[in-house]
Design a protein around this motif. Structure first.
Motif, PDB file in Angstrom:
ATOM      1  N   GLU A   1      -8.043   6.101   7.466  1.00 16.26           N
ATOM      2  CA  GLU A   1      -7.310   5.683   8.666  1.00 16.26           C
ATOM      3  C   GLU A   1      -5.867   6.152   8.693  1.00 16.26           C
ATOM      4  OE1 GLU A   1      -7.976   1.851  10.573  1.00 16.26           O
ATOM      5  OE2 GLU A   1      -9.010   1.292   8.758  1.00 16.26           O
ATOM      6  N   PRO A   2      -5.658   7.443   8.809  1.00 20.45           N
ATOM      7  CA  PRO A   2      -4.280   7.912   8.933  1.00 20.45           C
ATOM      8  C   PRO A   2      -3.730   7.635  10.332  1.00 20.45           C
ATOM      9  CG  PRO A   2      -5.778   9.750   9.038  1.00 20.45           C
ATOM     10  CD  PRO A   2      -6.621   8.535   8.821  1.00 20.45           C
ATOM     11  N   PHE A   3      -2.406   7.539  10.434  1.00 15.45           N
ATOM     12  CA  PHE A   3      -1.767   7.344  11.735  1.00 15.45           C
ATOM     13  C   PHE A   3      -1.768   8.632  12.545  1.00 15.45           C
ATOM     14  CE2 PHE A   3       0.611   3.785   9.636  1.00 15.45           C
ATOM     15  CZ  PHE A   3       0.077   2.800  10.427  1.00 15.45           C
ATOM     16  N   ILE A   4      -1.839   9.759  11.839  1.00  8.09           N
ATOM     17  CA  ILE A   4      -1.731  11.039  12.539  1.00  8.09           C
ATOM     18  C   ILE A   4      -2.970  11.874  12.242  1.00  8.09           C
ATOM     19  CG2 ILE A   4       0.768  11.165  12.644  1.00  8.09           C
ATOM     20  CD1 ILE A   4       0.717  12.719  10.104  1.00  8.09           C
ATOM     21  N   PRO A   5      -3.321  12.842  13.125  1.00  9.52           N
ATOM     22  CA  PRO A   5      -4.541  13.624  12.920  1.00  9.52           C
ATOM     23  C   PRO A   5      -4.492  14.469  11.648  1.00  9.52           C
ATOM     24  CG  PRO A   5      -3.271  14.458  14.779  1.00  9.52           C
ATOM     25  CD  PRO A   5      -2.671  13.157  14.401  1.00  9.52           C
ATOM     26  N   ASP A   6      -5.696  14.802  11.149  1.00 11.22           N
ATOM     27  CA  ASP A   6      -5.813  15.550   9.903  1.00 11.22           C
ATOM     28  C   ASP A   6      -5.070  16.879   9.957  1.00 11.22           C
ATOM     29  OD1 ASP A   6      -7.251  13.608   8.847  1.00 11.22           O
ATOM     30  OD2 ASP A   6      -9.208  14.569   9.066  1.00 11.22           O
ATOM     31  N   PHE A   7      -5.216  17.542  11.103  1.00  8.01           N
ATOM     32  CA  PHE A   7      -4.600  18.856  11.208  1.00  8.01           C
ATOM     33  C   PHE A   7      -3.096  18.761  10.980  1.00  8.01           C
ATOM     34  CE2 PHE A   7      -2.571  22.157  13.827  1.00  8.01           C
ATOM     35  CZ  PHE A   7      -3.030  23.262  13.130  1.00  8.01           C
TER      36      PHE A   7
ATOM     37  N   VAL B   1       5.748  22.467  -7.803  1.00  9.21           N
ATOM     38  CA  VAL B   1       4.578  21.584  -7.688  1.00  9.21           C
ATOM     39  C   VAL B   1       4.990  20.128  -7.822  1.00  9.21           C
ATOM     40  CG1 VAL B   1       2.375  20.996  -8.721  1.00  9.21           C
ATOM     41  CG2 VAL B   1       3.014  23.368  -8.482  1.00  9.21           C
ATOM     42  N   ALA B   2       5.917  19.860  -8.752  1.00 12.58           N
ATOM     43  CA  ALA B   2       6.323  18.469  -8.957  1.00 12.58           C
ATOM     44  C   ALA B   2       6.999  17.903  -7.718  1.00 12.58           C
ATOM     45  CB  ALA B   2       7.263  18.387 -10.156  1.00 12.58           C
ATOM     46  N   ILE B   3       7.940  18.673  -7.158  1.00  9.64           N
ATOM     47  CA  ILE B   3       8.663  18.181  -5.987  1.00  9.64           C
ATOM     48  C   ILE B   3       7.708  18.003  -4.812  1.00  9.64           C
ATOM     49  CG2 ILE B   3      10.438  18.778  -4.293  1.00  9.64           C
ATOM     50  CD1 ILE B   3      11.659  17.926  -6.815  1.00  9.64           C
ATOM     51  N   SER B   4       6.773  18.941  -4.648  1.00  6.97           N
ATOM     52  CA  SER B   4       5.871  18.778  -3.504  1.00  6.97           C
ATOM     53  C   SER B   4       4.923  17.602  -3.718  1.00  6.97           C
ATOM     54  CB  SER B   4       5.115  20.062  -3.198  1.00  6.97           C
ATOM     55  OG  SER B   4       4.752  20.717  -4.348  1.00  6.97           O
ATOM     56  N   ALA B   5       4.537  17.323  -4.978  1.00  6.13           N
ATOM     57  CA  ALA B   5       3.705  16.142  -5.216  1.00  6.13           C
ATOM     58  C   ALA B   5       4.477  14.879  -4.868  1.00  6.13           C
ATOM     59  CB  ALA B   5       3.263  16.089  -6.673  1.00  6.13           C
ATOM     60  N   LEU B   6       5.754  14.873  -5.233  1.00  5.55           N
ATOM     61  CA  LEU B   6       6.594  13.711  -4.918  1.00  5.55           C
ATOM     62  C   LEU B   6       6.615  13.437  -3.421  1.00  5.55           C
ATOM     63  CD1 LEU B   6       8.877  11.645  -5.517  1.00  5.55           C
ATOM     64  CD2 LEU B   6      10.459  13.534  -5.449  1.00  5.55           C
ATOM     65  N   PHE B   7       6.901  14.514  -2.640  1.00  2.00           N
ATOM     66  CA  PHE B   7       7.034  14.285  -1.197  1.00  2.00           C
ATOM     67  C   PHE B   7       5.684  14.057  -0.528  1.00  2.00           C
ATOM     68  CE2 PHE B   7      11.221  16.117  -2.004  1.00  2.00           C
ATOM     69  CZ  PHE B   7      11.972  15.140  -1.412  1.00  2.00           C
ATOM     70  N   THR B   8       4.622  14.707  -1.062  1.00  2.00           N
ATOM     71  CA  THR B   8       3.294  14.439  -0.502  1.00  2.00           C
ATOM     72  C   THR B   8       2.925  12.973  -0.708  1.00  2.00           C
ATOM     73  OG1 THR B   8       2.706  16.672  -1.123  1.00  2.00           O
ATOM     74  CG2 THR B   8       0.917  15.232  -0.476  1.00  2.00           C
ATOM     75  N   GLY B   9       3.238  12.449  -1.898  1.00  2.00           N
ATOM     76  CA  GLY B   9       2.962  11.037  -2.162  1.00  2.00           C
ATOM     77  C   GLY B   9       3.671  10.142  -1.171  1.00  2.00           C
ATOM     78  N   LEU B  10       4.958  10.419  -0.952  1.00  2.00           N
ATOM     79  CA  LEU B  10       5.719   9.619   0.013  1.00  2.00           C
ATOM     80  C   LEU B  10       5.113   9.742   1.406  1.00  2.00           C
ATOM     81  CD1 LEU B  10       9.418  10.230  -1.063  1.00  2.00           C
ATOM     82  CD2 LEU B  10       8.127   8.131  -1.217  1.00  2.00           C
ATOM     83  N   PHE B  11       4.690  10.977   1.755  1.00  2.00           N
ATOM     84  CA  PHE B  11       4.107  11.204   3.074  1.00  2.00           C
ATOM     85  C   PHE B  11       2.818  10.398   3.239  1.00  2.00           C
ATOM     86  CE2 PHE B  11       0.901  13.716   5.398  1.00  2.00           C
ATOM     87  CZ  PHE B  11       1.417  13.554   6.667  1.00  2.00           C
ATOM     88  N   ILE B  12       1.991  10.377   2.176  1.00  2.00           N
ATOM     89  CA  ILE B  12       0.738   9.628   2.260  1.00  2.00           C
ATOM     90  C   ILE B  12       1.028   8.143   2.445  1.00  2.00           C
ATOM     91  CG2 ILE B  12      -1.244   8.878   0.888  1.00  2.00           C
ATOM     92  CD1 ILE B  12      -1.316  11.760  -0.181  1.00  2.00           C
TER      93      ILE B  12
ATOM     94  N   ILE C   1       3.591   6.823   3.904  1.00  2.00           N
ATOM     95  CA  ILE C   1       4.084   6.547   5.249  1.00  2.00           C
ATOM     96  C   ILE C   1       2.967   6.652   6.276  1.00  2.00           C
ATOM     97  CG2 ILE C   1       5.732   7.265   7.028  1.00  2.00           C
ATOM     98  CD1 ILE C   1       7.329   8.561   4.776  1.00  2.00           C
ATOM     99  N   SER C   2       2.066   7.637   6.086  1.00  2.00           N
ATOM    100  CA  SER C   2       1.175   7.978   7.191  1.00  2.00           C
ATOM    101  C   SER C   2      -0.163   7.261   7.150  1.00  2.00           C
ATOM    102  CB  SER C   2       0.937   9.491   7.215  1.00  2.00           C
ATOM    103  OG  SER C   2       0.273   9.855   6.037  1.00  2.00           O
ATOM    104  N   ARG C   3      -0.436   6.452   6.145  1.00  2.00           N
ATOM    105  CA  ARG C   3      -1.738   5.798   6.082  1.00  2.00           C
ATOM    106  C   ARG C   3      -1.618   4.313   6.380  1.00  2.00           C
ATOM    107  NH1 ARG C   3      -2.444  10.499   5.932  1.00  2.00           N
ATOM    108  NH2 ARG C   3      -3.945  11.659   4.669  1.00  2.00           N
ATOM    109  N   LYS C   4      -2.665   3.787   7.003  1.00  2.00           N
ATOM    110  CA  LYS C   4      -2.627   2.408   7.433  1.00  2.00           C
ATOM    111  C   LYS C   4      -2.994   1.442   6.318  1.00  2.00           C
ATOM    112  CE  LYS C   4      -3.600   1.096  12.159  1.00  2.00           C
ATOM    113  NZ  LYS C   4      -4.610   1.192  13.198  1.00  2.00           N
TER     114      LYS C   4
ATOM    115  N   VAL D   1      -4.484   0.081   0.273  1.00  2.00           N
ATOM    116  CA  VAL D   1      -4.970   0.765  -0.942  1.00  2.00           C
ATOM    117  C   VAL D   1      -4.457   2.192  -0.992  1.00  2.00           C
ATOM    118  CG1 VAL D   1      -6.987   1.217  -2.330  1.00  2.00           C
ATOM    119  CG2 VAL D   1      -7.066  -0.539  -0.609  1.00  2.00           C
ATOM    120  N   THR D   2      -4.403   2.836   0.166  1.00  2.00           N
ATOM    121  CA  THR D   2      -3.940   4.233   0.163  1.00  2.00           C
ATOM    122  C   THR D   2      -2.488   4.320  -0.285  1.00  2.00           C
ATOM    123  OG1 THR D   2      -4.052   3.841   2.524  1.00  2.00           O
ATOM    124  CG2 THR D   2      -5.362   5.631   1.660  1.00  2.00           C
ATOM    125  N   HIS D   3      -1.738   3.224  -0.115  1.00  2.00           N
ATOM    126  CA  HIS D   3      -0.356   3.237  -0.593  1.00  2.00           C
ATOM    127  C   HIS D   3      -0.314   3.376  -2.111  1.00  2.00           C
ATOM    128  CE1 HIS D   3       1.507   1.284   3.212  1.00  2.00           C
ATOM    129  NE2 HIS D   3       0.661   2.237   3.478  1.00  2.00           N
TER     130      HIS D   3
END
Lengths: 473, 209
Positions: free
Chosen positions: B85-91, B123-134, B136-139, B142-144
């Motif tokens: 259940e993301p807030f925004i579309p997969d694309f 890779v480390a920095i992008s994992a950090l920001f991807t984690g934060l993005f996930i 923010i964007s998931r309802k 558990v996904t948090h």
């Protein structure tokens, strides 16, 4: 010595979990407080000594340890009062006290840690143990607050860890890096300034979750709202001191490098925005505990500004934290009594507290005088020094803005406290139970300390604070 | 070899962005644990056995076995619907995560990473920001936790690239802390499941002024 302290506290904690007998519980807690007091005295007598490789009894640690020990007595006493009135079952009381013991031990270890990694571990441990305490009332609000607190603090502490790793980046791969504060301080002198800035930003953002300083102050506010009042007293005082000690140690690490002026700017902004945020929220706050929490944010902002201004500001910041601990703790203990009197924390549903509970009303009145830093409150002296330091370091615009927003805070706090105490325009239900005056004695004691230290601070304390700030520029 | 592993890790980050089922995300986290074991094994091969056992413990036992099993249990116990259940579309998620990757490449070129191996840093920095993005964007709550674990993986890679390590005792403390905080968060997810009907963050908005 510290190893015995840790082992004995652990055993007492385990015994508290499994114990269901009230008398034995009191005996266990008395035993723990004896251990806690003796380690504090031992630490004071052995200032400068190392213990258990990663710990050191330095002046800063000992000061806040003494504050913690003093407040532990009152918090445990008020926890008993709180739990007795809630009529919780024995099991949840056991868990409550076990978590409280773990929290006290973890905070103690943060104060004494002389290694940035060890400090990190124990800061995270304070989060986990205080989570159990925040969730004590088992309501959906408590659940929400706990979830937010644990999550934000975990993310924050991870960000701090990234900062620590970035520090080691700056130093190069080949050298074996010693992460103790003493060794780091020398190693940092040769590091490139952009790495230092990056690392400092990450570390400060992470620890601001604990201190309740601007970027990550929100978690602490929610935790205050839902936690039992004696625990709110701890979150607002000793746990914020944990954040302060962490930030102070980080600051001393970087203080001799080239980024010191830049670092002062960052801390000044953090402090000023904390004051502005608290002023803005205080103007519309409706919940008494949230009001006290925002007032804590304001004081943390002042301490950060003191730290950033240098000179007498260092001294004033530490002194401010100590005195703030006394006044805020007594405020939260009284809020517990207040809640039992009215059954609510919402300010507009209360009033005339001075007549309903004379002893408690008097505490609130003194807390108000203390918290808005009106003489003879000790906070008046420290705030005066902080402003003097700002003036001396010629941060005039920051000074004007801080004073301006501080006056907003003072207005809101005075308005709300006077409403609670003297508003007689409403017909209120009579209080459900007779409040006991003797429960306020510990609050008067802490307030007396606040006023006494403002006028006549003990020489030993002055000496310790001077020792703590000796090496700062 | 290390580069291949790190790039696989980066691809797995993009895959998390479009993983619709919660179990897929958990599987990706387990695979990331294996990749991290591979990276640290190659990195630290000359160092003594205790370190090796410790890293095996941290990556395989914690990241690949214990935490995924625990999260699966949490999901089963609470009858969580198996969609993220993301807030925004997969694309959009894929575009944003690709943007994060690109951004970290640019950042590591701008600030002088120098002797630190660039690949690790990116890779480390992008994992950090991807984690934060996930997060923010998931309802779902558990996904948090999963986002938090992705951040932790990023930090693990960053600490590997730093070359020098913390003392053993401190390292153990850090690992235990992270493990316990995931456990605590999981327990609270269970509580949230018992208290509220749906485990969305929308339920957690009652604390305000």
């Amino acid at each position: 010595m510290l190893v015995y302290y840790l082992i004995i506290s652990f055993l007492i904690g385990v015994a508290t979990v499994f114990n269901r007998n009230q008398t034995f519980r009191i005996v266990l807690l008395a035993l723990f407080m004896m251990v806690q007091t003796s380690i504090t005295i031992y630490a004071y007598l052995h200032i400068g000594a190392d213990d258990l490789v990663y710990f050191k009894y330095d002046a800063l640690g000992v000061i806040f340890m003494a504050v913690l020990t003093l407040l532990s007595f009152t918090t445990i006493y008020h926890s008993f009062v709180y739990l007795r009135h809630r009529r919780d079952n024995s099991r949840s009381q056991s868990i409550f006290f076990a978590a409280l013991i773990m929290l006290i031990v973890a905070m103690n270890c943060v104060y004494l840690a002389s290694h940035i990694g060890v400090m990190w571990v124990f800061v995270e441990l304070t989060t986990l143990s205080v989570a159990v305490l925040i969730y004590h009332e088992r309501t959906s609000l408590a659940l929400e607050a706990t979830w937010k607190y644990v999550f934000v603090c975990s993310i924050g502490i991870t960000i701090t860890f990234i900062g620590i790793i970035l520090l080691s980046f700056g130093m190069g791969e080949t050298v074996q890096i010693d992460f103790s504060f003493k060794a780091l301080q020398e190693q940092l002198l040769v590091v490139n300034s952009s790495w230092l800035k990056l690392a400092f930003l990450f570390i400060i953002v992470g620890f601001s979750t604990k201190m309740g300083l601007f970027p990550m102050h929100t978690a602490a506010i929610d935790a205050h709202t839902a936690a039992p009042p004696p625990i709110s007293a701890f979150i607002s005082t000793t746990l914020m001191n944990v954040g302060f000690v962490a930030i102070f140690r980080t600051y001393s690490l970087f203080a001799h490098t080239v980024i010191q002026p830049w670092m002062n700017q960052v801390l000044l902004w953090c402090g000023l925005i904390s004051i502005i945020v608290s002023a803005a929220y205080l103007l519309k706050v409706k919940h008494l505990k949230r009001m006290s929490a925002y007032s804590s944010i304001e004081h943390m902002g002042l301490a950060a500004i003191g730290l950033a201004s240098g000179g007498i500001g260092y001294f004033a910041a530490i002194f401010h934290m100590i005195l703030h601990s006394f006044v805020k703790a007594s405020a939260f203990y009284q809020i517990d009594q207040f809640h039992r009197n009215f059954g609510t924390y919402i300010i507009s549903e209360t009033g005339n507290y001075f007549n309903r509970n004379r002893a408690g009303g008097m505490v609130f009145l003194l807390v108000l005088v203390g918290i808005i830093a009106m003489p003879p409150s000790g906070l008046f002296i420290t705030e005066f020094w902080i402003f003097k330091a700002m003036f001396a370091s010629s941060h005039y615009i920051f000074l004007i803005l801080a004073l301006l927003f501080l006056s907003f805070c003072i207005y809101s706090l005075t308005k709300n406290f006077l409403y609670i105490l003297f508003n007689q325009t409403k017909d209120l239900l009579p209080s459900e139970e007779k409040t006991v005056a003797s429960e306020t004695w510990s609050q008067y004691f802490l307030l007396a300390l606040l006023f006494y230290f403002g006028i006549n601070p003990p020489a030993q304390m002055i000496q310790l604070i001077e020792e703590a700030v000796k090496y700062l520029p | 070899m290390i580069n291949i592993l790190l790039i696989t890790f980066a691809i797995s980050l993009i895959y998390i962005g479009i993983a619709n089922r919660l179990s897929t995300v958990i599987n990706i986290l387990a695979v990331q644990g294996i990749i991290l074991f591979g990276v640290s094994f190659i990195e630290l091969i000359q160092i003594n056995t205790i370190n090796l056992i410790f890293i095996l413990f941290e990556t395989i036992v914690f990241k690949t076995i214990a935490i995924p099993i625990f999260l699966n249990n949490v999901i089963k116990k609470n009858n969580i619907v198996r969609e993220a259940e993301p807030f925004i579309p997969d694309f959009a998620s894929v575009v944003i995560i690709t943007g994060i990757l690109l951004g970290s490449i640019i950042i590591s070129n701008i600030i002088d990473v120098g002797h630190v191996r660039k690949m690790f840093f990116i890779v480390a920095i992008s994992a950090l920001f991807t984690g934060l993005f996930i997060i923010i964007s998931r309802k779902k709550v558990v996904t948090h936790i999963m986002g938090y674990l992705v951040i932790e993986n990023g930090v693990f890679i960053l600490s590997l690239s730093a070359g020098s390590t913390m003392p053993m005792l401190v390292n153990t403390g850090i690992t235990l802390d992270i493990f316990v905080s995931v456990l605590v968060l999981g327990i609270f997810v269970n509580r949230i499941g018992n208290t509220f009907e749906e485990m969305n963050v929308d339920n957690l908005t009652n604390l305000k002024d």
